[in-house]
Design an enzyme around this catalytic site. Sequence first.
Site, short mmCIF file in Angstrom:
data_model
loop_
_atom_site.label_atom_id
_atom_site.label_comp_id
_atom_site.label_asym_id
_atom_site.label_seq_id
_atom_site.Cartn_x
_atom_site.Cartn_y
_atom_site.Cartn_z
N SER A 139 0.85 -1.19 0.00
CA SER A 139 0.00 0.00 0.00
C SER A 139 0.88 1.23 0.00
CB SER A 139 -0.87 0.00 1.26
OG SER A 139 -1.54 1.22 1.45
N TYR A 152 -2.58 -1.46 10.47
CA TYR A 152 -2.54 -1.56 9.01
C TYR A 152 -1.18 -1.07 8.49
CZ TYR A 152 -4.13 -0.97 4.16
OH TYR A 152 -4.27 -1.05 2.79
#
Length: 257
Positions: A139, A152
């Site tokens: 990401s 995350y």
Amino acid sequence: MQLKGKTAVITGSNSGIGLGVAHELARAGANVVLNSFTDRDEDHKLAEELGREHGVEARYIKGDLSKGDEARGVIEQAGVCDILVNNAGIQHVAPIDEFPVEKWDQIIAIMLSAAFHTTAVALPMMRKAGWGRVVNIASAHGLTASPYKSAYISAKHGLVGMTKTVALETAKEQITANAICPGYVLTPLVEGQIPDTAKKYGMTEEEAKEKVILERQPSKEFATVEQIGGTAVFLCSDAAAQITGTTISVDGGWTAL
């Protein structure tokens, strides 16, 4: 970029980015194994339809990636894994001092530990075949940070680091390991959030997309699952044989800021 005869295992792939990647790999000729934690008729039907659409073999294997033995079991049941795409992920947003311990453990397990388990089982298969590709879906948050997403961001940063380690351990073999770092991608989940975001801020949906959801994405456009899938296909191709241990950002300029 023909991948005929190769088998790709994509975790977390019955929707969103994972399913988009599966379609593009199948379009390039690869047989595919879909995965998620459910075991519904529609999961298996999804694989059948994908295989029929692209003229490849496709099947679905259930595996709860929060459990290490099940993550390993997905690769073991697949029996062959030329291309491994670690994609499964979840999200939870909260300040660190309020972050639920069970959510931290679950996110790290699904998004980081699972990739360790699947890779550990897949690498011997790739070595036996004399060829392999590990593609980790990280990401922009594997390269940058935001508040309230500690688990995350920690998992995605860890996944980028593990990608580099795998690349170094396989550098003299016909195996590569790379991470794709998407920004905001237009998935069914994100599409569903747009009306709620617009309502929350008293904006039109277009304003909500540009000013709120895509605030950090300079292009002010979502990436598509097809673009992420196309990037994965490229990383699996001969053209990318000397690309290993790196990240490719598909983020509309986010990490250039």
